[in-house]
Design a protein around this motif. Structure first.
Motif, short mmCIF file in Angstrom:
data_model
loop_
_atom_site.label_atom_id
_atom_site.label_comp_id
_atom_site.label_asym_id
_atom_site.label_seq_id
_atom_site.Cartn_x
_atom_site.Cartn_y
_atom_site.Cartn_z
N ALA A 232 -45.72 27.36 48.15
CA ALA A 232 -45.77 28.05 46.85
C ALA A 232 -46.86 27.46 45.97
N GLY A 233 -46.95 26.14 45.91
CA GLY A 233 -47.99 25.49 45.12
C GLY A 233 -49.38 25.83 45.62
N ALA A 234 -49.55 25.86 46.94
CA ALA A 234 -50.85 26.19 47.52
C ALA A 234 -51.23 27.64 47.25
N LEU A 235 -50.23 28.53 47.23
CA LEU A 235 -50.50 29.93 46.90
C LEU A 235 -51.05 30.04 45.48
N VAL A 236 -50.41 29.33 44.56
CA VAL A 236 -50.85 29.35 43.16
C VAL A 236 -52.26 28.77 43.02
N GLU A 237 -52.53 27.69 43.75
CA GLU A 237 -53.83 27.01 43.68
C GLU A 237 -54.91 27.74 44.48
N GLY A 238 -54.52 28.69 45.33
CA GLY A 238 -55.49 29.42 46.14
C GLY A 238 -55.98 28.63 47.35
N THR A 239 -55.19 27.66 47.80
CA THR A 239 -55.61 26.82 48.93
C THR A 239 -54.86 27.12 50.22
N TRP A 240 -53.81 27.92 50.18
CA TRP A 240 -52.95 28.13 51.33
C TRP A 240 -53.71 28.62 52.56
N THR A 241 -54.56 29.62 52.42
CA THR A 241 -55.24 30.19 53.58
C THR A 241 -56.37 29.30 54.10
N ARG A 242 -56.70 28.25 53.39
CA ARG A 242 -57.70 27.29 53.89
C ARG A 242 -57.10 26.29 54.87
N LEU A 243 -55.77 26.20 54.92
CA LEU A 243 -55.13 25.33 55.90
C LEU A 243 -55.02 26.14 57.19
N LYS A 244 -55.65 25.64 58.25
CA LYS A 244 -55.77 26.39 59.50
C LYS A 244 -55.38 25.52 60.67
N ALA A 245 -55.24 26.17 61.82
CA ALA A 245 -55.02 25.44 63.08
C ALA A 245 -56.27 25.60 63.92
N CYS A 246 -56.67 24.53 64.56
CA CYS A 246 -57.84 24.50 65.42
C CYS A 246 -57.74 25.60 66.48
N GLU A 247 -58.85 26.26 66.76
CA GLU A 247 -58.87 27.33 67.75
C GLU A 247 -58.74 26.84 69.18
N ALA A 248 -59.03 25.59 69.44
CA ALA A 248 -58.98 25.08 70.81
C ALA A 248 -57.56 25.15 71.34
N ASP A 249 -57.38 25.79 72.49
CA ASP A 249 -56.04 26.00 73.05
C ASP A 249 -55.31 24.71 73.40
N CYS B 244 -55.49 22.06 71.54
CA CYS B 244 -55.40 21.27 70.32
C CYS B 244 -54.46 21.90 69.28
N HIS B 245 -54.89 22.97 68.64
CA HIS B 245 -54.14 23.63 67.56
C HIS B 245 -53.72 22.66 66.46
N TRP B 246 -54.52 21.61 66.24
CA TRP B 246 -54.28 20.62 65.19
C TRP B 246 -54.51 21.29 63.84
N ALA B 247 -53.71 20.97 62.84
CA ALA B 247 -53.88 21.53 61.50
C ALA B 247 -55.00 20.78 60.78
N TYR B 248 -55.82 21.52 60.06
CA TYR B 248 -56.89 20.93 59.26
C TYR B 248 -57.13 21.80 58.04
N TYR B 249 -57.68 21.19 57.01
CA TYR B 249 -58.02 21.94 55.81
C TYR B 249 -59.49 22.31 55.88
N ASP B 250 -59.79 23.60 55.84
CA ASP B 250 -61.15 24.11 55.97
C ASP B 250 -61.87 24.02 54.63
N ARG B 251 -62.76 23.06 54.53
CA ARG B 251 -63.54 22.86 53.31
C ARG B 251 -64.92 23.51 53.39
N SER B 252 -65.20 24.26 54.44
CA SER B 252 -66.51 24.90 54.57
C SER B 252 -66.70 25.90 53.44
#
Length: 168
Positions: free
Chosen positions: A114-131, A133-141
């Motif tokens: 909920a906090g991330a939705l308000v801050e607009g950061t929720w969709t920047r948290l992603k899982a690595c595409e490598a099958d 891995c799928h490690w979570a990371y925050y996309d700062r690009s």
């Protein structure tokens, strides 16, 4: 796996939960007392934490434009029953959603989302595409189009496989 800096705010919890499982080695820190303590859960709560973790991973893969890694309980269903309440800070009148009953993991994750939705950061948290891995990371690009937790590891592996496939 990632050498990236942690996600901002409450997303640190979500990232930490997803990253309790190393898909490549199979190591799961939820199996250890220290790993459970870092998330504030007991051994009895591990099964529910794993269900929540894999639902989060599927959602983070969706943020990266990828299909779920396997069938999971939808995240919305898991978070729907999370007891939260609105806390209003008397000093400045700001408000936030906080866990209502001592902070079970699902409530803390719901408050973080909920906090991330308000801050607009929720969709920047992603899982690595490598099958593997799928490690979570925050996309700062700048464009928000990051694809791998680490360009030096996962990104390099994928690009090398593509390069080798072209040579064949």
């Amino acid at each position: 796996m990632s050498g990236r800096s942690p996600a901002p705010g409450g997303l640190t919890l979500v990232e930490a939960l997803v990253n309790t499982l190393d898909l490549e080695s199979g190591a799961d820190t939820l199996d250890t007392p220290d790993g459970r303590a870092r998330l504030g859960i007991t051994e009895a709560e591990v099964a529910a934490a794993r269900v929540l973790r894999e639902s989060l991973r599927a959602t983070l893969l969706a943020h990266a434009g990828r299909p779920p890694h396997r069938p999971v309980t939808p995240l919305g269903e898991l978070l729907a029953g999370a007891p939260l309440h609105v806390a209003v800070h008397p000093a400045d009148g700001s408000a936030e959603l906080v866990p209502a009953d001592g902070g079970p993991l699902v409530s803390r994750v719901a408050a973080a989302v909920a906090g991330a939705l308000v801050e607009g950061t929720w969709t920047r948290l992603k899982a690595c595409e490598a099958d593997t891995c799928h490690w979570a990371y925050y996309d700062r690009s700048p464009a928000g189009r990051g694809r791998w937790c680490s360009m030096q590891v996962c990104g390099a592996r994928v690009k090398m496989r593509r390069y080798r496939a072209k040579d064949r």
